[in-house]
Design a protein around this motif. Sequence first.
Motif, PDB file in Angstrom:
ATOM      1  N   ARG A   7       0.856  -1.200  -0.112  1.00 50.54           N
ATOM      2  CA  ARG A   7      -0.140  -0.049  -0.011  1.00 50.54           C
ATOM      3  C   ARG A   7       0.744   1.340  -0.140  1.00 50.54           C
ATOM      4  O   ARG A   7       0.471   2.302  -0.965  1.00 50.54           O
ATOM      5  N   ARG A   8       2.038   1.310   0.670  1.00 52.00           N
ATOM      6  CA  ARG A   8       2.881   2.438   0.807  1.00 52.00           C
ATOM      7  C   ARG A   8       3.591   2.701  -0.418  1.00 52.00           C
ATOM      8  O   ARG A   8       3.752   3.745  -0.663  1.00 52.00           O
ATOM      9  N   ALA A   9       4.062   1.421  -0.975  1.00 52.63           N
ATOM     10  CA  ALA A   9       4.813   1.662  -2.531  1.00 52.63           C
ATOM     11  C   ALA A   9       3.842   2.058  -3.449  1.00 52.63           C
ATOM     12  O   ALA A   9       4.515   2.632  -4.434  1.00 52.63           O
ATOM     13  N   LEU A  10       2.466   1.807  -3.569  1.00 54.50           N
ATOM     14  CA  LEU A  10       1.818   2.465  -4.657  1.00 54.50           C
ATOM     15  C   LEU A  10       1.848   3.714  -4.982  1.00 54.50           C
ATOM     16  O   LEU A  10       2.130   3.802  -6.173  1.00 54.50           O
ATOM     17  N   PRO A  11       1.992   4.764  -4.273  1.00 55.62           N
ATOM     18  CA  PRO A  11       2.293   5.979  -4.860  1.00 55.62           C
ATOM     19  C   PRO A  11       3.664   6.320  -5.569  1.00 55.62           C
ATOM     20  O   PRO A  11       3.511   6.981  -6.785  1.00 55.62           O
ATOM     21  N   ALA A  12       4.591   5.486  -4.869  1.00 54.10           N
ATOM     22  CA  ALA A  12       5.913   5.946  -5.385  1.00 54.10           C
ATOM     23  C   ALA A  12       6.000   5.169  -6.797  1.00 54.10           C
ATOM     24  O   ALA A  12       6.606   5.724  -8.031  1.00 54.10           O
ATOM     25  N   VAL A  13       5.422   4.018  -7.018  1.00 55.23           N
ATOM     26  CA  VAL A  13       5.469   3.280  -8.275  1.00 55.23           C
ATOM     27  C   VAL A  13       4.620   4.021  -9.471  1.00 55.23           C
ATOM     28  O   VAL A  13       4.978   3.999 -10.400  1.00 55.23           O
ATOM     29  N   ALA A  14       3.565   4.330  -8.974  1.00 52.71           N
ATOM     30  CA  ALA A  14       2.694   5.167  -9.912  1.00 52.71           C
ATOM     31  C   ALA A  14       3.365   6.525 -10.479  1.00 52.71           C
ATOM     32  O   ALA A  14       3.369   6.631 -11.643  1.00 52.71           O
ATOM     33  N   ALA A  15       4.043   7.009  -9.404  1.00 55.28           N
ATOM     34  CA  ALA A  15       4.831   8.339 -10.066  1.00 55.28           C
ATOM     35  C   ALA A  15       5.899   7.995 -11.253  1.00 55.28           C
ATOM     36  O   ALA A  15       6.111   8.666 -12.108  1.00 55.28           O
ATOM     37  N   HIS A  61      -6.995 -13.200   3.089  1.00 58.12           N
ATOM     38  CA  HIS A  61      -5.876 -12.257   2.360  1.00 58.12           C
ATOM     39  C   HIS A  61      -6.311 -11.458   1.235  1.00 58.12           C
ATOM     40  O   HIS A  61      -5.669 -11.037   0.235  1.00 58.12           O
ATOM     41  N   THR A  62      -7.627 -10.847   1.473  1.00 58.46           N
ATOM     42  CA  THR A  62      -8.309  -9.971   0.052  1.00 58.46           C
ATOM     43  C   THR A  62      -7.504  -8.820  -0.109  1.00 58.46           C
ATOM     44  O   THR A  62      -7.415  -8.504  -1.201  1.00 58.46           O
ATOM     45  N   SER A  63      -7.196  -8.076   0.858  1.00 60.89           N
ATOM     46  CA  SER A  63      -6.362  -7.000   0.707  1.00 60.89           C
ATOM     47  C   SER A  63      -5.014  -7.318  -0.101  1.00 60.89           C
ATOM     48  O   SER A  63      -4.579  -6.501  -1.003  1.00 60.89           O
ATOM     49  N   HIS A  64      -4.568  -8.375   0.604  1.00 57.62           N
ATOM     50  CA  HIS A  64      -3.053  -8.799  -0.231  1.00 57.62           C
ATOM     51  C   HIS A  64      -3.159  -8.826  -1.729  1.00 57.62           C
ATOM     52  O   HIS A  64      -2.575  -8.386  -2.570  1.00 57.62           O
ATOM     53  N   THR A  65      -4.254  -9.549  -2.004  1.00 55.81           N
ATOM     54  CA  THR A  65      -4.613 -10.030  -3.347  1.00 55.81           C
ATOM     55  C   THR A  65      -4.989  -8.608  -4.322  1.00 55.81           C
ATOM     56  O   THR A  65      -4.465  -8.370  -5.474  1.00 55.81           O
ATOM     57  N   VAL A  66      -5.762  -7.780  -3.606  1.00 52.66           N
ATOM     58  CA  VAL A  66      -6.121  -6.546  -4.382  1.00 52.66           C
ATOM     59  C   VAL A  66      -4.798  -5.493  -4.726  1.00 52.66           C
ATOM     60  O   VAL A  66      -4.559  -5.144  -5.728  1.00 52.66           O
ATOM     61  N   LEU A  67      -4.033  -5.799  -3.547  1.00 54.79           N
ATOM     62  CA  LEU A  67      -2.909  -4.660  -3.777  1.00 54.79           C
ATOM     63  C   LEU A  67      -1.786  -5.355  -4.880  1.00 54.79           C
ATOM     64  O   LEU A  67      -1.154  -4.891  -5.502  1.00 54.79           O
ATOM     65  N   CYS A  68      -1.739  -6.693  -4.877  1.00 58.39           N
ATOM     66  CA  CYS A  68      -1.024  -7.469  -5.608  1.00 58.39           C
ATOM     67  C   CYS A  68      -1.446  -6.926  -7.163  1.00 58.39           C
ATOM     68  O   CYS A  68      -0.898  -6.861  -8.057  1.00 58.39           O
ATOM     69  N   ALA A  69      -2.789  -7.177  -7.279  1.00 61.59           N
ATOM     70  CA  ALA A  69      -3.309  -6.477  -8.620  1.00 61.59           C
ATOM     71  C   ALA A  69      -3.117  -5.473  -8.901  1.00 61.59           C
ATOM     72  O   ALA A  69      -3.047  -4.987 -10.071  1.00 61.59           O
TER      73      ALA A  69
END
Length: 257
Positions: free
Chosen positions: A69-77, A149-157
């Motif tokens: 979750r924390r890595a998403l903004p950096a990867v998107a940028a 682990h629904t949140s894990h799978t959503v974040l992986c997607a």
Amino acid sequence: MSTAKTTTTTPPLPPDEATDAKPKILLHPVAVYDSPLAKGVSFGRIAVLLSLLAWQMDNLIAHPAPTLRRALPAVAAVQLAYAALSIPPAGSPSSKAAGKKPRPGEKLKKSDGGANPISSAIVALLLSTLTVPALYALFVLFGAPFLDHTSHTVLCAAHFALLAVFPLVYARGLDRPALVSVAGAAAPLDEPFGALVGAVAGAWLGAVPIPLDWDRDWQRWPVTIVVGVYLGAAAGSLLAGTLLFGKRMAGPAVKAD
């Protein structure tokens, strides 16, 4: 008694139909802009993403969901900067000319006309986000936990969408023939398509060690899948943009007139 032979001649095709009957290239590979900045961003993006993965590996193993979750903004940028600076957006003159052999001394450069890279990148990011539910369903169909682990799978997607779907949507748009060619693995290899192919292969290989009875912390869902997606997308993008550029995985290449 003699019989007269009759011969039939086929009338010539009208000009429009004759033109349509000629072989055409349905899809060109998307080339990176021929500038030091674009190529530097293209290669630097891979180094940054893999460095981010290595830096957060311990946290990913210990706490997968918060780390992803924390890595998403950096990867998107990183992906937004790569798209806007390195590859032409769908519908731009540079995108339409991509893959054509340049004349001596001619280089593929950014064009002032056509789609705006920044707005196109934002739209592609939004469209890629819409694919997360479908990617989640695919992960579940291929063995991901359904209720746990629904949140894990959503974040992986979500990470898969950023790394593999976003560059392809940015470069190809919603063009139906292009998407059909991509789905049938008949599209020519380039950086966006190579990232998708590599991410799929990496996710598949990453699932191999999960069921093994090794009792390692890094075997927890979806650590190996995420690592496989990052490594596969990086390798696929690099190879498809260089050594395998323009080649096709399936289907014959149609020569230009």
